[in-house]
Motif scaffolding. Structure first.
Motif, PDB file in Angstrom:
ATOM      1  N   LEU A 275       0.824  -1.207   0.000  1.00 28.20           N
ATOM      2  CA  LEU A 275       0.000   0.000   0.000  1.00 28.20           C
ATOM      3  C   LEU A 275       0.858   1.257   0.000  1.00 28.20           C
ATOM      4  O   LEU A 275       0.547   2.242  -0.696  1.00 28.20           O
ATOM      5  CB  LEU A 275      -0.932  -0.015   1.213  1.00 28.20           C
ATOM      6  CG  LEU A 275      -2.105   0.985   1.188  1.00 28.20           C
ATOM      7  CD1 LEU A 275      -2.950   0.778  -0.054  1.00 28.20           C
ATOM      8  CD2 LEU A 275      -2.957   0.830   2.433  1.00 28.20           C
ATOM      9  N   PHE A 276       1.964   1.249   0.731  1.00 26.52           N
ATOM     10  CA  PHE A 276       2.850   2.403   0.745  1.00 26.52           C
ATOM     11  C   PHE A 276       3.554   2.576  -0.610  1.00 26.52           C
ATOM     12  O   PHE A 276       3.781   3.699  -1.060  1.00 26.52           O
ATOM     13  CB  PHE A 276       3.878   2.282   1.870  1.00 26.52           C
ATOM     14  CG  PHE A 276       3.387   2.785   3.191  1.00 26.52           C
ATOM     15  CD1 PHE A 276       3.175   4.144   3.394  1.00 26.52           C
ATOM     16  CD2 PHE A 276       3.124   1.909   4.237  1.00 26.52           C
ATOM     17  CE1 PHE A 276       2.701   4.617   4.608  1.00 26.52           C
ATOM     18  CE2 PHE A 276       2.655   2.377   5.455  1.00 26.52           C
ATOM     19  CZ  PHE A 276       2.447   3.731   5.645  1.00 26.52           C
ATOM     20  N   VAL A 277       3.893   1.464  -1.248  1.00 23.97           N
ATOM     21  CA  VAL A 277       4.501   1.546  -2.581  1.00 23.97           C
ATOM     22  C   VAL A 277       3.523   2.171  -3.570  1.00 23.97           C
ATOM     23  O   VAL A 277       3.879   3.060  -4.359  1.00 23.97           O
ATOM     24  CB  VAL A 277       4.941   0.146  -3.059  1.00 23.97           C
ATOM     25  CG1 VAL A 277       5.373   0.182  -4.528  1.00 23.97           C
ATOM     26  CG2 VAL A 277       6.075  -0.381  -2.197  1.00 23.97           C
ATOM     27  N   LEU A 278       2.263   1.717  -3.528  1.00 20.94           N
ATOM     28  CA  LEU A 278       1.245   2.250  -4.427  1.00 20.94           C
ATOM     29  C   LEU A 278       0.970   3.716  -4.139  1.00 20.94           C
ATOM     30  O   LEU A 278       0.773   4.517  -5.066  1.00 20.94           O
ATOM     31  CB  LEU A 278      -0.038   1.432  -4.301  1.00 20.94           C
ATOM     32  CG  LEU A 278      -1.094   1.700  -5.374  1.00 20.94           C
ATOM     33  CD1 LEU A 278      -0.594   1.251  -6.733  1.00 20.94           C
ATOM     34  CD2 LEU A 278      -2.391   0.989  -5.041  1.00 20.94           C
ATOM     35  N   LEU A 279       0.971   4.093  -2.875  1.00 20.71           N
ATOM     36  CA  LEU A 279       0.766   5.494  -2.507  1.00 20.71           C
ATOM     37  C   LEU A 279       1.884   6.362  -3.084  1.00 20.71           C
ATOM     38  O   LEU A 279       1.623   7.446  -3.621  1.00 20.71           O
ATOM     39  CB  LEU A 279       0.726   5.637  -0.990  1.00 20.71           C
ATOM     40  CG  LEU A 279       0.669   7.071  -0.444  1.00 20.71           C
ATOM     41  CD1 LEU A 279      -0.648   7.738  -0.842  1.00 20.71           C
ATOM     42  CD2 LEU A 279       0.830   7.082   1.072  1.00 20.71           C
ATOM     43  N   GLY A 280       3.122   5.881  -2.986  1.00 19.00           N
ATOM     44  CA  GLY A 280       4.243   6.636  -3.518  1.00 19.00           C
ATOM     45  C   GLY A 280       4.115   6.884  -5.002  1.00 19.00           C
ATOM     46  O   GLY A 280       4.478   7.965  -5.501  1.00 19.00           O
ATOM     47  N   ARG A 281       3.573   5.902  -5.728  1.00 18.16           N
ATOM     48  CA  ARG A 281       3.378   6.092  -7.167  1.00 18.16           C
ATOM     49  C   ARG A 281       2.182   6.996  -7.442  1.00 18.16           C
ATOM     50  O   ARG A 281       2.229   7.857  -8.329  1.00 18.16           O
ATOM     51  CB  ARG A 281       3.174   4.730  -7.834  1.00 18.16           C
ATOM     52  CG  ARG A 281       2.795   4.793  -9.311  1.00 18.16           C
ATOM     53  CD  ARG A 281       3.786   5.595 -10.112  1.00 18.16           C
ATOM     54  NE  ARG A 281       3.435   5.635 -11.526  1.00 18.16           N
ATOM     55  CZ  ARG A 281       3.870   6.555 -12.367  1.00 18.16           C
ATOM     56  NH1 ARG A 281       4.667   7.519 -11.931  1.00 18.16           N
ATOM     57  NH2 ARG A 281       3.524   6.525 -13.637  1.00 18.16           N
ATOM     58  N   ALA A 282       1.101   6.810  -6.705  1.00 22.84           N
ATOM     59  CA  ALA A 282      -0.131   7.546  -6.981  1.00 22.84           C
ATOM     60  C   ALA A 282       0.053   9.054  -6.822  1.00 22.84           C
ATOM     61  O   ALA A 282      -0.438   9.838  -7.642  1.00 22.84           O
ATOM     62  CB  ALA A 282      -1.252   7.045  -6.071  1.00 22.84           C
ATOM     63  N   VAL A 283       0.748   9.493  -5.789  1.00 22.45           N
ATOM     64  CA  VAL A 283       0.877  10.926  -5.527  1.00 22.45           C
ATOM     65  C   VAL A 283       1.781  11.621  -6.539  1.00 22.45           C
ATOM     66  O   VAL A 283       1.803  12.860  -6.598  1.00 22.45           O
ATOM     67  CB  VAL A 283       1.406  11.185  -4.096  1.00 22.45           C
ATOM     68  CG1 VAL A 283       0.430  10.666  -3.065  1.00 22.45           C
ATOM     69  CG2 VAL A 283       2.785  10.564  -3.895  1.00 22.45           C
ATOM     70  N   THR A 284       2.531  10.863  -7.333  1.00 21.04           N
ATOM     71  CA  THR A 284       3.397  11.468  -8.345  1.00 21.04           C
ATOM     72  C   THR A 284       2.723  11.563  -9.704  1.00 21.04           C
ATOM     73  O   THR A 284       3.307  12.100 -10.646  1.00 21.04           O
ATOM     74  CB  THR A 284       4.696  10.646  -8.490  1.00 21.04           C
ATOM     75  OG1 THR A 284       4.378   9.312  -8.896  1.00 21.04           O
ATOM     76  CG2 THR A 284       5.461  10.608  -7.173  1.00 21.04           C
ATOM     77  N   LEU A 285       1.501  11.046  -9.830  1.00 21.99           N
ATOM     78  CA  LEU A 285       0.789  11.098 -11.102  1.00 21.99           C
ATOM     79  C   LEU A 285       0.281  12.509 -11.368  1.00 21.99           C
ATOM     80  O   LEU A 285      -0.059  13.264 -10.448  1.00 21.99           O
ATOM     81  CB  LEU A 285      -0.386  10.121 -11.091  1.00 21.99           C
ATOM     82  CG  LEU A 285      -0.040   8.636 -10.989  1.00 21.99           C
ATOM     83  CD1 LEU A 285      -1.306   7.814 -10.801  1.00 21.99           C
ATOM     84  CD2 LEU A 285       0.733   8.164 -12.204  1.00 21.99           C
TER      85      LEU A 285
END
Length: 646
Positions: A275-285
Motif C-alpha cells: 500500500l505504501f509503494v502504491l501510494l508513492g506512485r499515486a501521488v506522483t501522477l
C-alpha cells in the motif's frame, strides 16, 4: 439490573454450562474433555484483530463511500462517529468476549431474552461472507491475468468506442480516435454511444471511459444492466477463483486460532508494504493533487446531511467489523487477564489511519483519471460502487513505467491477503457459534462444511448480474440488519444489564476503573446517535439502485425479506427463550429473562468465585456509602456514573 440467583451460590460452571478446571497454562479446560484454545500469545490476538479490521473495508469500501458522500465532507462525520460510536462499540465487544470466553451468541447469558441479537448478527455475518468471497474471487482473477506480458486492462479493444488506454504513452492517440468515433456516432444519429453508457452534455463533447473500466465491466464481470430476466450463469473463471478463495480460507481456519493466529502476522503486516509503494506512485501522477484536495477538503454544508452520518456509521461498522461477531469471537480466546484496552486503541486508530491512507491513494488516482479523461469534476470520472477498486487501482498500476506486471501482482496479492484476513474472522465467527452449541463436533469438520456452503452461496455473485445481488445483500443484509442489532446489543448490555454492573465487571477483569468517556459514550452518545441516525435513514429510505438503475420490484421485495429475516431473529428468539423458561406469570417470566442467568460470568470457576465476591463487596460498599451520604442514593449514582471510587 441485579444479578439473578448467582450471588447466592458460586457456580462451578463455565459459560457453556460445563464444569471446568485449569490446566498448567492457565487455559480453561472443561472436565468433559472439550478444551477452549487460547492464543499462543497476546501478539497473535492483536495481529488477528488488525487483519480483520484493516481489510477491504479500508481499501475498497472506504474510498467509494467517501466518493459517494462528497469526498472531504465525509471525513469529519467519520472521525466523529469513530470516537463516539466506533471505539466504544469495539472496546465493549472486546471486553464482553474476553470476560465470558464465549462467542457472539453464548454471551447473551448476560440478558437471555436478547439471545436473538446474537443469531441475527450471525445471519448478517453470513450475508457479508457470501459476497465478500466474491470480492476475493475478483482479486484472484486480476492476480492471475497480471502475469501477462501486457496488462489486459491497459489498452482498448477495437469494439470499445470512446475508450482511452490506461497506458500513459497512448493517451494522445486514443483520445483523438475516441473523438473521431464520437463525431461519427453523432453524425449517424447514435445518441446512445457505446452500449448506452456514454453520456453527452451537448453535441460537442463526450465523456470518455478508461480501458480499465471497460475491461472490468465487459470482460471480467460481463455486466448486465437489466436483471429482470435473471442474473445469468456463473462465469467459469470467476467460479474457479471463488473456489480457490474458499480453499485458502478453510486451510487458514481449519485448526482454529492455532492456525489463524500464526497466519495473522503475515495477513496483518504484508498489505502495508504494498500500500505504501502504491501510494508513492499515486501521488506522483499528473492531476493527483486535485484528487487529494477533493478528498481532504471538507464541504461544511454536508455536515447537516443525516445521510452522510448514516454512511459514516455503516462504514465504521463494516471496517471495524463490530456488531458482526469477529471481535467478540477473537477476544473469547484471550486469557482472562489480557490487556485489551491497549489492543482496542491500537486497532481502532490503525484502522482509521489505513482508511485515510487508502482514501488518499485512490483519490490521487481519480485525480489523474480526471486529468487524462479531460473531466473537470472528479465525481464524473468513474461510477462508484464495488468496481471502483477494480477500476481505479488497475488504471494506476498500468501507468508504472518499470515492470507494471510486478506491481500488479503485488497489489492484487495484497488485496487478496486483506480480504482473507477479514473473511477468516467472519467465517471463524460462524464456526465458533456452531462449535459452542455442539461441543462434540470437530472444529475442522464444521469449518469444512461451512466453507462449502459459503462457496455455493458465493456463486450467485460471479454471474453477470452478481453485482446487482451484491448491492442488494450489502444494503439490506449487511447494513441495516447490523445497524439495528447493534442498537439492541448496546441496549441489552448497558441499559438492561446496567452500566454500573458492566463497569464493575471491567474493573474486576482489567484491574482499573472505567473512565468517564467510556461511561458517557456507552450510556448516552453511542446508543442515542445510532437510534437517531437509524430512524432517519429508515424514514427517508429510497428504492435501491445499481449504476443509477432502479432494481425491479422483485429485487426490492427480496431485499426486504432479507432484512426481515435478520431483524426477526431478535423477537423470535426472545419469545422462544421466555416460553421455555417460565417463572411465574408472563410478566414475571419476561422480567426474569432480562436478568443474567447462572451461566453469566467468567468461564473459569475460581475466577468466577472471586468475581462474585468482588460484586458482593462492591454492593456492600455502595450501600454503606449511600447511608452515610446526606443526599443519599442520588449523589451515589452520580458518583458511580462519573467513575468515582467506592
Amino acid at each position: 439490573m441485579e444479578l439473578k440467583n448467582i450471588e447466592q451460590q458460586p457456580q462451578l460452571q463455565n459459560g457453556n454450562g460445563t464444569a471446568t478446571e485449569n490446566n498448567e497454562k492457565g487455559e480453561e479446560k472443561p472436565t468433559d474433555g472439550v478444551e477452549r484454545t487460547n492464543w499462543g500469545n497476546g501478539l497473535e490476538f492483536l495481529m488477528s484483530c488488525i487483519s480483520v479490521s484493516v481489510g477491504l473495508g479500508n481499501v475498497w469500501r472506504f474510498p467509494f463511500t467517501a466518493y459517494e458522500n462528497g469526498g472531504g465532507a465525509f471525513l469529519i462525520p467519520y472521525i466523529i462517529v469513530l470516537f463516539l460510536i466506533g471505539k466504544p462499540m469495539y472496546y465493549l465487544e472486546m471486553i464482553i468476549g474476553q470476560f465470558t470466553s464465549q462467542g457472539s451468541v453464548k454471551i447473551w447469558s448476560i440478558c437471555p431474552s436478547f439471545l436473538g441479537v446474537g443469531y441475527g448478527q450471525a445471519f448478517a455475518t453470513i450475508c457479508i461472507i457470501s459476497y465478500y468471497s466474491s470480492l476475493l474471487a475478483l482479486t484472484l482473477y486480476y492476480l492471475f491475468v497480471s502475469f501477462q506480458s501486457v496488462l489486459p486492462w491497459s489498452y482498448c479493444r477495437d469494439e470499445w468506442t470512446n475508450c482511452v488506454n490506461s497506458r500513459p504513452e497512448d493517451y494522445s492517440s486514443t483520445m483523438l480516435e475516441a473523438a473521431r468515433n464520437a463525431t461519427s456516432s453523432l453524425l449517424m444519429g447514435n445518441e446512445g454511444g457505446w452500449n448506452g453508457t456514454i453520456s453527452r452534455a451537448d453535441n460537442d463533447s463526450v465523456q470518455l471511459q478508461s480501458s480499465s473500466e471497460l475491461y472490468f465491466l465487459n470482460v471480467v464481470i460481463k455486466e448486465k444492466l437489466d436483471i429482470s430476466d435473471g442474473v445469468g450463469a456463473p462465469d467459469w473463471k470467476l467460479t474457479l477463483a471463488l473456489l480457490v478463495s474458499w480453499i485458502v480460507t478453510f486451510l487458514v481456519i481449519m485448526r482454529g486460532v492455532k492456525s489463524s493466529g500464526k497466519a495473522a502476522y503475515f495477513l496483518a503486516l504484508f498489505p502495508y508494504v504494498v500500500l505504501f509503494v502504491l501510494l508513492g506512485r499515486a501521488v506522483t501522477l499528473e492531476g493527483a493533487v486535485d484528487g487529494i484536495i477533493f478528498f481532504l477538503q471538507p464541504q461544511w454544508g454536508e455536515l447537516l446531511n443525516p445521510t452522510v452520518w448514516k454512511e459514516a456509521v455503516v462504514q465504521c461498522f463494516f471496517s471495524l467489523a463490530v456488531s458482526c461477531g469477529p471481535i467478540i469471537m477473537f477476544a473469547s480466546y484471550n486469557r482472562f487477564d489480557h490487556s485489551i484496552y491497549r489492543d482496542a486503541m491500537i486497532v481502532t486508530t490503525l484502522d482509521t489511519l489505513t482508511s485515510l491512507l487508502g482514501g488518499i491513494t485512490i483519490f490521487a488516482i481519480l485525480g489523474n483519471l480526471a486529468h487524462n479523461l479531460q473531466v473537470d469534476n472528479i465525481r464524473e470520472v468513474v461510477r462508484s460502487g464495488t468496481g471502483l477498486a477494480f477500476i481505479s487501482y488497475p488504471d494506476a498500476i498500468s501507468k508504472f513505467q518499470a515492470v507494471p506486471q510486478l506491481f500488479s501482482v503485488l497489489f492484487f496479492f495484497m488485496l487478496f491477503v486483506l480480504g482473507i484476513g477479514s473473511i477468516v474472522a467472519l467465517q471463524s465467527t460462524i464456526v465458533t457459534i456452531i462449535c459452542d452449541q455442539f461441543k462434540n463436533w470437530k472444529y475442522w469438520k464444521v469449518a469444512l462444511v461451512t466453507s462449502i456452503c459459503g462457496f455455493l452461496l458465493g456463486l450467485v455473485y460471479v454471474t453477470p448480474g452478481g453485482q446487482w445481488i451484491l448491492t442488494l445483500v450489502d444494503f439490506y443484509g449487511g447494513t441495516y440488519v447490523v445497524f439495528i442489532l447493534a442498537i439492541f446489543e448496546l441496549a441489552g448490555i448497558v441499559w438492561i444489564y446496567g452500566l454500573q454492573n458492566f463497569c464493575d465487571d471491567i474493573e474486576f477483569m482489567c484491574n482499573k476503573r472505567v473512565s468517564l468517556y467510556w461511561r458517557v459514550c456507552w450510556s448516552f452518545f453511542t446508543p442515542v446517535m445510532m437510534i437517531v441516525i437509524f430512524i432517519y435513514s429508515m424514514a427517508t429510505i429510497e428504492p435501491i439502485k445499481y449504476s443509477d438503475i432502479y432494481f425491479p420490484l422483485a429485487g426490492d421485495i427480496a431485499g426486504w425479506i432479507v432484512f426481515a429475516i435478520g431483524t426477526a431473529q431478535f423477537p423470535l428468539w426472545g419469545i422462544w427463550y421466555i416460553s421455555h423458561h417460565r417463572n411465574g406469570n408472563l410478566w414475571q417470566s419476561f422480567v426474569s429473562c432480562l436478568k443474567p442467568n447462572e451461566n453469566w460470568g467468567p468461564a473459569n470457576p475460581d475466577t468466577k468465585r472471586a468475581w462474585l465476591l468482588f460484586k458482593k463487596e462492591k454492593a456492600r460498599q455502595r450501600a454503606s456509602k449511600t447511608q452515610s451520604t446526606k443526599m443519599g442514593q442520588f449523589w451515589q449514582k452520580v458518583g458511580n456514573f462519573c467513575g468515582s471510587s467506592t
